[in-house]
Design a protein around this motif. Structure first.
Motif, PDB file in Angstrom:
ATOM      1  N   PRO A 382      56.246  77.581 -16.759  1.00  0.00           N
ATOM      2  CA  PRO A 382      54.799  77.849 -16.762  1.00  0.00           C
ATOM      3  C   PRO A 382      53.956  76.663 -17.222  1.00  0.00           C
ATOM      4  O   PRO A 382      52.762  76.594 -16.897  1.00  0.00           O
ATOM      5  CB  PRO A 382      54.666  79.032 -17.715  1.00  0.00           C
ATOM      6  CG  PRO A 382      55.853  78.934 -18.612  1.00  0.00           C
ATOM      7  CD  PRO A 382      56.957  78.413 -17.742  1.00  0.00           C
ATOM      8  N   PHE A 383      54.560  75.742 -17.975  1.00  0.00           N
ATOM      9  CA  PHE A 383      53.820  74.572 -18.451  1.00  0.00           C
ATOM     10  C   PHE A 383      54.256  73.307 -17.721  1.00  0.00           C
ATOM     11  O   PHE A 383      54.083  72.204 -18.231  1.00  0.00           O
ATOM     12  CB  PHE A 383      54.032  74.406 -19.960  1.00  0.00           C
ATOM     13  CG  PHE A 383      53.547  75.586 -20.760  1.00  0.00           C
ATOM     14  CD1 PHE A 383      52.191  75.773 -21.002  1.00  0.00           C
ATOM     15  CD2 PHE A 383      54.444  76.515 -21.261  1.00  0.00           C
ATOM     16  CE1 PHE A 383      51.741  76.869 -21.727  1.00  0.00           C
ATOM     17  CE2 PHE A 383      54.003  77.611 -22.001  1.00  0.00           C
ATOM     18  CZ  PHE A 383      52.647  77.783 -22.233  1.00  0.00           C
ATOM     19  N   SER A 384      54.818  73.463 -16.511  1.00  0.00           N
ATOM     20  CA  SER A 384      55.371  72.364 -15.743  1.00  0.00           C
ATOM     21  C   SER A 384      56.565  71.773 -16.503  1.00  0.00           C
ATOM     22  O   SER A 384      57.124  72.415 -17.404  1.00  0.00           O
ATOM     23  CB  SER A 384      54.304  71.318 -15.439  1.00  0.00           C
ATOM     24  OG  SER A 384      54.773  70.353 -14.522  1.00  0.00           O
ATOM     25  N   SER A 385      56.983  70.569 -16.151  1.00  0.00           N
ATOM     26  CA  SER A 385      58.084  69.920 -16.850  1.00  0.00           C
ATOM     27  C   SER A 385      58.008  68.426 -16.591  1.00  0.00           C
ATOM     28  O   SER A 385      57.122  67.943 -15.877  1.00  0.00           O
ATOM     29  CB  SER A 385      59.448  70.481 -16.398  1.00  0.00           C
ATOM     30  OG  SER A 385      59.770  70.054 -15.085  1.00  0.00           O
ATOM     31  N   GLY A 386      58.946  67.693 -17.170  1.00  0.00           N
ATOM     32  CA  GLY A 386      58.951  66.254 -16.993  1.00  0.00           C
ATOM     33  C   GLY A 386      57.922  65.564 -17.875  1.00  0.00           C
ATOM     34  O   GLY A 386      57.299  66.187 -18.745  1.00  0.00           O
ATOM     35  N   PRO A 387      57.704  64.263 -17.663  1.00  0.00           N
ATOM     36  CA  PRO A 387      56.777  63.500 -18.509  1.00  0.00           C
ATOM     37  C   PRO A 387      55.365  64.064 -18.537  1.00  0.00           C
ATOM     38  O   PRO A 387      54.657  63.932 -19.534  1.00  0.00           O
ATOM     39  CB  PRO A 387      56.798  62.094 -17.887  1.00  0.00           C
ATOM     40  CG  PRO A 387      58.083  62.025 -17.141  1.00  0.00           C
ATOM     41  CD  PRO A 387      58.359  63.415 -16.652  1.00  0.00           C
TER      42      PRO A 387
END
Length: 443
Positions: A382-387
């Motif tokens: 839900p909060f995206s991912s990665g940098p």
């Protein structure tokens, strides 16, 4: 071994129109039929690539240089062009380094405690006049005041918060997806109403900066770690930024710092209303943990069931319903090669509801997060991912948990079963109009 990008049946133009007309239905359709991804050819431009495999989603999001963000243009650029959620490369790294302390450590505690205070104020209003409310407007007012106080150094106040909610409704209509969404940019037109709203938002941003600059010059809060103070100090210390960069950051976080949390809380209240047994569990936990105290950061970990209910709400109704990326060059993704110029969609909405990854995916079941840890579930992002994952996810989780617990211990919010039947896809997933709720005090 390189594989051909699969394509859906029917023409690219027809599928593009289907996507623009009802993005969620289109995404659910391709999610159920394609294991990894699908490429929709679009006449006159690169294909629309929808990634349906969460492993490939995280791979793409881990490589921002190869799958960069879509730059702000048109109406969006009239508000902010290069805030942290839009910038890339060296500028993003510089701004992220400057602002990082505003989203960590004691600032998370300060945010949560301020949420608790605002929640108590709202509870007092509801006690004095329990009645019909617009739940989305109530949650917006609360979250934007907290975001402005903790991130920008001053509470914009009740009246300005209500005004800002109205502006965001206008912006939502302007940014709504439609059959022409994937048409060339020269077909787009910006309404006069939105141009006026964008101007008002920019003026508000400039006013907030001027007031904070003055308070810092007068020696107030010399050790302040709010985002705006950190940016202004960096500027004073000779850090070079593009013109209007600080205003872009202020407006980006004035919007992003409240909008997804306000929407997510709205959807959580609806789900609690429709699942009274879960609501009662939240109430019992809140009464045991909070007693009659103002909700504070120290309570968050103890409100375990409440936080699970919120996590489940943003699985079913992710305010950030998809992550949008593009390709500038040909790039490998799993066993496929995505061509240059592709528009890439990494959809929380359809992956969060896929039975391959979630048992009874359309059921509101907070206890699924007892059986699985959210951070270990690739299909939950839900909060995206990665940098470029959301820098404010700690704020959102702690703040929303305290809002739900602080109000549910005392009130039921009864929301009609069809209140979320008309959700509009903009950069966030928004109700078309007000979300009515009847506030009832519970003994």
């Amino acid at each position: 071994m390189r594989q051909q990008l699969p394509k859906p049946p029917d023409s690219g133009l027809l599928n593009a129109a289907r996507f623009g007309s009802n993005p969620r239905r289109f995404l659910e359709g391709v999610q159920s039929r394609f294991e990894d991804l699908v490429a929709v050819p679009i006449p006159g431009r690169g294909p629309l690539v929808v990634v349906t495999n969460p492993r490939l989603v995280h791979d793409a999001l881990s490589r921002p240089a190869e799958f960069p963000r879509v730059p702000a243009s048109g109406a969006a650029a009239m508000i902010a062009e290069q805030g942290l959620v839009q910038s890339e490369g060296d500028l993003w790294r510089q701004q992220r380094s400057i602002m990082g302390p505003a989203f960590a450590g004691e600032q998370v505690t300060a945010y949560a405690n301020t949420v608790g205070e605002r929640t108590e104020e709202l509870a007092a209003e509801w006690r004095a006049d329990p009645d019909e409310v617009n739940v989305h407007a109530e949650m917006t007012r609360l979250t934007i005041r907290v975001a402005s106080e903790i991130l920008l150094g001053s509470d914009i106040g009740h009246e300005a918060a209500d005004e800002f909610h109205g502006w965001m409704q206008t912006a939502g209509r302007e940014f709504e997806f439609s059959p022409s969404t994937l048409a060339p940019a020269f077909f787009s037109r910006t309404s006069g109403e939105f141009q006026e709203v964008a101007g008002e938002i920019r003026v508000m941003g400039e006013d907030i900066i001027a007031r904070r600059r003055e308070s810092l010059a007068n020696g107030e809060s010399e050790d302040a770690k709010d985002m705006l103070a950190l940016l202004l100090r960096a500027e004073e210390n000779g850090v070079e930024m593009p013109p209007n960069q600080i205003r872009d950051e202020v407006l980006t976080f004035l919007i992003a710092g409240h909008e997804t949390t306000a929407l997510s809380l709205t959807y959580a209240w609806a789900l609690l209303s429709w699942n009274p047994e879960v609501r009662e569990q939240v109430r019992e936990e809140a009464r045991e943990v909070l007693g009659e105290e103002t909700p504070q950061h120290r309570h968050v970990r103890q409100l375990d069931h409440t936080q699970r209910a919120f996590r489940e709400a943003i699985r079913l109704y992710p305010a950030a319903w998809a992550v949008f990326r593009q390709t500038r060059e040909e790039v490998r993704l799993g066993d496929y090669v995505v061509p240059a110029g592709a528009s890439v969609i990494l959809p929380q909405w359809s992956i969060h509801r896929d039975p391959r990854y979630f048992e009874n995916p359309k059921e509101f079941d907070p206890d699924r997060w007892l059986r699985r840890k959210p951070q270990n579930v690739d299909a939950y992002f839900p909060f995206s991912s990665g940098p470029h994952a959301c820098i404010g996810q700690g704020f959102s989780l702690s703040g929303a948990t305290l809002v739900l617990g602080g109000l549910a211990r005392e009130f039921d919010v009864e929301i009609p079963g069809d209140a979320l039947s008309d959700l509009r896809a903009t950069p966030t997933l928004r109700p078309a109009g007000a979300v009515p709720g009847r506030v009832e005090r519970v003994d």
